[in-house]
Design a protein around this motif. Sequence first.
Motif, short mmCIF file in Angstrom:
data_model
loop_
_atom_site.label_atom_id
_atom_site.label_comp_id
_atom_site.label_asym_id
_atom_site.label_seq_id
_atom_site.Cartn_x
_atom_site.Cartn_y
_atom_site.Cartn_z
N THR A 172 -2.91 11.86 -8.78
CA THR A 172 -2.71 11.81 -7.35
C THR A 172 -1.48 11.01 -7.07
N PRO A 173 -0.70 11.31 -5.64
CA PRO A 173 0.39 10.41 -5.47
C PRO A 173 0.20 8.95 -5.42
N ARG A 174 -1.17 8.54 -4.99
CA ARG A 174 -1.58 7.10 -4.70
C ARG A 174 -1.60 6.54 -6.20
N LYS A 175 -2.42 7.18 -6.69
CA LYS A 175 -2.62 6.59 -8.35
C LYS A 175 -1.48 6.59 -8.89
N THR A 176 -0.43 7.60 -8.90
CA THR A 176 0.77 7.67 -9.53
C THR A 176 1.35 6.14 -9.25
N LEU A 177 1.43 6.10 -7.88
CA LEU A 177 2.33 4.95 -7.34
C LEU A 177 1.66 3.53 -8.10
N VAL A 178 0.55 3.49 -8.02
CA VAL A 178 -0.24 2.50 -8.45
C VAL A 178 0.19 2.00 -9.96
N VAL A 179 -0.08 3.06 -10.78
CA VAL A 179 0.23 3.13 -12.21
C VAL A 179 1.49 2.90 -12.68
N SER A 180 2.56 3.32 -11.79
CA SER A 180 3.83 3.16 -12.28
C SER A 180 4.27 1.88 -11.93
N LEU A 181 3.91 1.18 -10.91
CA LEU A 181 4.25 -0.09 -10.47
C LEU A 181 3.55 -1.04 -11.56
N VAL A 182 2.45 -0.80 -12.08
CA VAL A 182 1.91 -1.44 -13.13
C VAL A 182 2.86 -1.18 -14.41
N ALA A 183 2.93 -0.28 -14.81
CA ALA A 183 3.70 0.06 -15.88
C ALA A 183 5.22 -0.66 -15.80
N ALA A 184 5.88 -0.61 -14.74
CA ALA A 184 7.07 -1.04 -14.39
C ALA A 184 7.00 -2.67 -14.57
N SER A 185 5.70 -3.17 -14.29
CA SER A 185 5.47 -4.66 -14.53
C SER A 185 5.30 -5.22 -16.01
N THR A 186 5.33 -4.34 -16.89
CA THR A 186 5.05 -4.59 -18.13
C THR A 186 6.27 -5.35 -18.78
N GLU A 187 7.62 -5.03 -18.34
CA GLU A 187 8.81 -5.51 -18.95
C GLU A 187 8.93 -6.79 -18.52
N PRO A 188 8.87 -7.32 -17.24
CA PRO A 188 8.76 -8.70 -16.92
C PRO A 188 7.70 -9.69 -17.60
N LEU A 189 6.69 -8.77 -17.64
CA LEU A 189 5.48 -9.55 -18.32
C LEU A 189 5.88 -9.91 -19.69
N ALA A 190 6.35 -8.88 -20.52
CA ALA A 190 6.60 -8.89 -21.93
C ALA A 190 7.64 -10.14 -22.23
N MET A 191 8.76 -10.19 -21.10
CA MET A 191 9.84 -11.27 -21.02
C MET A 191 9.33 -12.73 -20.86
N ALA A 192 8.16 -12.80 -19.91
CA ALA A 192 7.57 -13.94 -19.68
C ALA A 192 6.66 -14.61 -20.84
N LEU A 193 6.24 -13.68 -21.53
CA LEU A 193 5.45 -14.02 -22.64
C LEU A 193 6.37 -14.46 -23.83
N SER A 194 7.45 -13.95 -23.81
CA SER A 194 8.86 -14.57 -24.69
C SER A 194 9.11 -15.79 -24.35
N MET A 195 9.21 -15.98 -23.10
CA MET A 195 9.64 -17.31 -22.49
C MET A 195 8.66 -18.35 -23.02
N LEU A 196 7.11 -17.84 -22.89
CA LEU A 196 6.02 -18.82 -23.39
C LEU A 196 6.17 -19.43 -24.78
N ARG A 197 6.77 -18.43 -25.52
CA ARG A 197 6.95 -18.66 -26.87
C ARG A 197 8.12 -19.48 -27.20
N GLY A 198 8.94 -20.04 -26.22
CA GLY A 198 10.01 -20.65 -26.47
C GLY A 198 11.45 -19.79 -26.50
#
Length: 557
Positions: free
Chosen positions: A151-177
């Motif tokens: 559904t359009p609403r679920k698609t928007l929510v899921v896509s935003l979460v998927a888009a957030s995985t990249e800054p999340l991965a970069m943040a985890l790398s920063m925590l690793r130094g």
Amino acid sequence: MNSRRLLGRRPSTPGRIPGSSSPDRSLPSDLMIQTCRRVGIVSIVFGSIWAFMTVMNNFVIRLISERMDTLYPFPGNLVGGAGVASSVAMVYLARRIGHKPQLLIDLGSGYLVLQCLLISVLTHWIPIPLVPRVSWVCIAILIYPAIVPNTPRKTLVVSLVAASTEPLAMALSMLRGIEFLGGWLYVLWTSVPNFICAFLVVVPVQIIHGLGQQVRRARELGSYRLEEPLGKGGMGEVFRATHQMLARPAAVKLIRPEILGSSSPGAARVIIQRFRREAEAAASLRSPHTISLYDFGVANDGTFFFVMELLDGLDLETLVERFGPLPPERCVHLLRQVCDSLHEAHTRGLVHRDIKPSNIFTCRLGLEVDFVKVLDFGLVKAVDEGGREATLLTAPDSTTGTPAYIAPEMVRGDRVADHRVDIYTLGCVAYWLMTGRLVFQAPNAIQLMYQHANAIPVPPSKLSEFEVPAALDHVILDCLAKFPEERPQSAAELSRRLLAALPELAWTGELAQRWWDRHHPEAARPGQTDSQRILTKTMEAMWEPVETPSPLASMGP
């Protein structure tokens, strides 16, 4: 006369009580099933890409560079393995829970988020130079929802979460130094395309759902909502349908107006009259062995339709093709039920004229099994008291019926065909059930009809793999007599003779139940879809009137 009035009234029952329930905004069920299939296909593609990249990174990169740890860091094989494993799991789920489309699509959305997270972790495990690039996460966000729309609403929510995985991965790398050039500004700048794609992908999904809703509305006929198609022919289609208030399943047969528009006036008249005649005949008959008609009429767009009961079983043609010839006692059990249906029709002056295995259905009905239903009264003909035809639904110099199941008098055209043509064709059906073969074999329709008019059939006992009693053999051959007066004179007489031919053998309810439990269980196995559980054949692949040139006309003087 306006052709739309030929089928009488339009359905009077409303399609939905206003305010009774919220509208269903999901895609039509057949489109949902197609979407579920694409979940498995996309998972196979993603899994193949992960496997290919893992192999290439382990072998090719070692050959072209010594900086393996930088170009393909430590968790590469683990991430690739996780991508392959999750894809395999998704393919399994697509096959296992395909009968629950919305659940599978929701799980597919979670699968998309997991793939984006794996891509992001692998991409940002070690910093890369500041160069313009398109993230693989963007590609996944744009492609997956367009192929497997939620559904359009679920698609928007899921896509935003998927888009957030990249800054999340970069943040985890920063925590690793790990330090990124530009710090958090670089993180935010890199993530902007992902979030733009997350909003953009909602547009095609919204369009897809809008088109799906248009399809759903177009498939609403009166009180019935069309679901997945069950059959399609040269003149129309049959859909599984549900009554919107009673939730009763049904089969809806349609003739599209464009079919009539593309036909000649004579052919259009035959189509309309046959359609009307089938509806009127089915509505006038009350035998439990004749398929029940619920409603018929004309939709707003000019589509002719009628609504029939939905059967759970299989036609006799499929039965023999799938399981082979039947024992004599079961043949008699099925044939006598057909006789009951035909006896009522003949008593009311109606002749079916197209009795054949594909028009006879054995099914579950309530607690009964091997319950016969006779279908397709579209070639029915009324005969008045003087024995003359009351209507003629075929063109001049043509023979209506199926060449493999046609009475000799209809081939010769030397007399008015009466109810005994159904006795002959039922004899052909009996022959098919006992032997798995047609009464006659020929390379074309003309020669086949010539044999029906002139050749002597081989007794079924000589071809059947079962022992056929001589009395039953005699009854079937009598049905196949070339002249009507030599056949059983009524369906009731034929039913009595069939019963007398097997005085000691009987197809009991226990035997029937055992067969159905083994070959067509009532409770479907896990993973089966509705279309797999309900083997419905309310019309043939090509169910239009068969108009074969008369052999005599074809041969000329």
